[in-house]
Each structure stands twice: as structure tokens, then as C-alpha cells.
Design a protein around this motif. Structure first.
Motif, PDB file in Angstrom:
ATOM      1  N   ASP A  62      36.520  31.677  46.047  1.00 29.76           N
ATOM      2  CA  ASP A  62      35.203  31.043  46.196  1.00 29.76           C
ATOM      3  C   ASP A  62      34.122  31.851  45.483  1.00 29.76           C
ATOM      4  N   ASP A  63      34.151  33.178  45.663  1.00 31.97           N
ATOM      5  CA  ASP A  63      33.152  34.047  45.036  1.00 31.97           C
ATOM      6  C   ASP A  63      33.198  33.951  43.511  1.00 31.97           C
ATOM      7  N   ILE A  64      34.410  33.994  42.949  1.00 34.04           N
ATOM      8  CA  ILE A  64      34.537  33.923  41.485  1.00 34.04           C
ATOM      9  C   ILE A  64      34.025  32.577  40.990  1.00 34.04           C
ATOM     10  N   TYR A  65      34.469  31.503  41.652  1.00 32.73           N
ATOM     11  CA  TYR A  65      34.039  30.177  41.220  1.00 32.73           C
ATOM     12  C   TYR A  65      32.514  30.046  41.290  1.00 32.73           C
ATOM     13  N   ASN A  66      31.917  30.498  42.381  1.00 30.48           N
ATOM     14  CA  ASN A  66      30.460  30.408  42.543  1.00 30.48           C
ATOM     15  C   ASN A  66      29.710  31.277  41.538  1.00 30.48           C
ATOM     16  N   ASP A  67      30.283  32.429  41.190  1.00 29.15           N
ATOM     17  CA  ASP A  67      29.624  33.337  40.241  1.00 29.15           C
ATOM     18  C   ASP A  67      29.772  32.900  38.793  1.00 29.15           C
ATOM     19  N   GLN A  68      30.962  32.397  38.428  1.00 31.15           N
ATOM     20  CA  GLN A  68      31.179  32.163  37.000  1.00 31.15           C
ATOM     21  C   GLN A  68      31.981  30.920  36.646  1.00 31.15           C
ATOM     22  N   PRO A  73      36.569  34.406  31.180  1.00 29.73           N
ATOM     23  CA  PRO A  73      37.764  35.252  31.296  1.00 29.73           C
ATOM     24  C   PRO A  73      37.765  36.111  32.554  1.00 29.73           C
ATOM     25  N   ILE A  74      38.966  36.372  33.040  1.00 31.30           N
ATOM     26  CA  ILE A  74      39.197  37.219  34.209  1.00 31.30           C
ATOM     27  C   ILE A  74      40.341  38.166  33.846  1.00 31.30           C
ATOM     28  N   VAL A  75      40.207  39.438  34.217  1.00 35.25           N
ATOM     29  CA  VAL A  75      41.292  40.405  34.020  1.00 35.25           C
ATOM     30  C   VAL A  75      41.845  40.788  35.385  1.00 35.25           C
ATOM     31  N   VAL A  76      43.159  40.668  35.554  1.00 33.12           N
ATOM     32  CA  VAL A  76      43.795  41.100  36.797  1.00 33.12           C
ATOM     33  C   VAL A  76      44.663  42.324  36.514  1.00 33.12           C
ATOM     34  N   TYR A  77      44.749  43.204  37.502  1.00 27.73           N
ATOM     35  CA  TYR A  77      45.590  44.392  37.328  1.00 27.73           C
ATOM     36  C   TYR A  77      46.151  44.836  38.670  1.00 27.73           C
ATOM     37  N   CYS A  78      47.227  45.618  38.607  1.00 27.93           N
ATOM     38  CA  CYS A  78      47.719  46.329  39.785  1.00 27.93           C
ATOM     39  C   CYS A  78      48.019  47.763  39.340  1.00 27.93           C
ATOM     40  N   ASP A  79      49.100  48.376  39.809  1.00 27.88           N
ATOM     41  CA  ASP A  79      49.331  49.785  39.471  1.00 27.88           C
ATOM     42  C   ASP A  79      49.717  50.020  38.010  1.00 27.88           C
ATOM     43  N   ASP A  80      50.726  49.288  37.545  1.00 31.38           N
ATOM     44  CA  ASP A  80      51.240  49.489  36.183  1.00 31.38           C
ATOM     45  C   ASP A  80      52.157  48.326  35.823  1.00 31.38           C
ATOM     46  N   ALA A  81      52.859  48.449  34.711  1.00 39.09           N
ATOM     47  CA  ALA A  81      53.715  47.361  34.227  1.00 39.09           C
ATOM     48  C   ALA A  81      54.844  47.022  35.201  1.00 39.09           C
ATOM     49  N   GLU A  82      55.231  47.977  36.050  1.00 39.14           N
ATOM     50  CA  GLU A  82      56.306  47.739  37.015  1.00 39.14           C
ATOM     51  C   GLU A  82      55.846  46.904  38.205  1.00 39.14           C
ATOM     52  N   GLY A  97      42.692  26.646  39.187  1.00 35.31           N
ATOM     53  CA  GLY A  97      41.875  26.018  38.145  1.00 35.31           C
ATOM     54  C   GLY A  97      41.258  26.977  37.150  1.00 35.31           C
ATOM     55  N   PHE A  98      41.447  28.284  37.339  1.00 35.43           N
ATOM     56  CA  PHE A  98      40.906  29.252  36.377  1.00 35.43           C
ATOM     57  C   PHE A  98      41.735  29.202  35.098  1.00 35.43           C
ATOM     58  N   SER A  99      41.052  29.249  33.953  1.00 37.70           N
ATOM     59  CA  SER A  99      41.761  28.930  32.713  1.00 37.70           C
ATOM     60  C   SER A  99      41.987  30.110  31.760  1.00 37.70           C
TER      61      SER A  99
END
Length: 120
Positions: A62-68, A73-82, A97-99
Motif C-alpha cells: 500500500d505504501d509503495i503504491y501510494n508513494d509512487q 522502478p523498485i530494487v529488492v535485495y536480501c543477503d546475497d545471491a544464495e 501489479g508493479f512492473s
């Protein structure tokens, strides 16, 4: 050619793409939104400066949709490639629905090693 549609008619492409540190840095300094796919405990111990936590999920969406909206573009990450959490999150966000979703494969560990901006 379908009658009634101009040649310039196009549907926004759905993008999920893996990016490296160099591209992640460029996005970061262009103020692209970063989302930390890790558990809230790890997020609170440290994350990329300005990143938001993916928890609680519905509130984040909801926050992302309301903000932008859906098409920035959105970048997602976690610890590493594993770590598969960022990939899982990317596909979840796409179904919302994010593209334009980019997975920073080096994640938190590579960002930390490169001594880039972090916060707790």
C-alpha cells in the motif's frame, strides 16, 4: 495490424531483472526505492540507507503504491545471491501489479563490503 490501434500503442512491459552492484549504486543515487526482503529482525540490525522493510507485506505494498504507483522502478535485495527471498518478493510484487522490479543479487553483504551507505 489491428484496426483502431496506432503503431505506437504499447503495454508496459513487466520487468524482473537481476542487477549487479554498479547498477544498484546507480539506482540508489537516482533515488530508486530499495526494499529489504529479509526478516524484520535483520532489517532492524542494519539495512541500505533509505530502504524499507518488506514486513508487514500488505502495508508495504500500500505504501509503495501510494508513494509512487506501479510503474516506477523498485530494487529488492536480501543477503546475497544464495538468498531466495528477494526473488520471491519480486514475483509477489509483480503479481500485485508493479512492473519494473530489479533484484540486487549481491544484496546486503555486497553493499556492506563495498562500504556503501547503511543505517540501523
Amino acid at each position: 495490424k489491428i484496426n483502431g490501434f496506432s503503431d505506437s500503442f504499447q503495454i508496459d512491459e513487466l520487468i524482473i531483472e537481476s542487477i549487479d552492484l554498479k547498477t544498484a549504486k546507480r539506482f540508489y543515487y537516482d533515488d530508486v526505492l530499495f526494499i529489504d526482503a529479509r526478516d524484520s529482525i535483520y532489517f532492524s540490525e542494519g539495512h541500505i540507507t533509505g530502504a524499507i522493510s518488506s514486513n508487514p507485506y500488505n502495508e508495504m505494498v500500500d505504501d509503495i503504491y501510494n508513494d509512487q504507483g506501479f510503474n516506477k522502478p523498485i530494487v529488492v535485495y536480501c543477503d546475497d545471491a544464495e538468498c531466495g527471498l528477494s526473488e520471491d518478493l519480486a514475483y509477489q510484487l509483480q503479481t500485485e501489479g508493479f512492473s519494473k522490479i530489479y533484484i540486487f543479487s549481491g544484496g546486503w553483504n555486497q553493499w556492506l563490503t563495498a562500504k556503501l551507505p547503511i543505517e540501523k
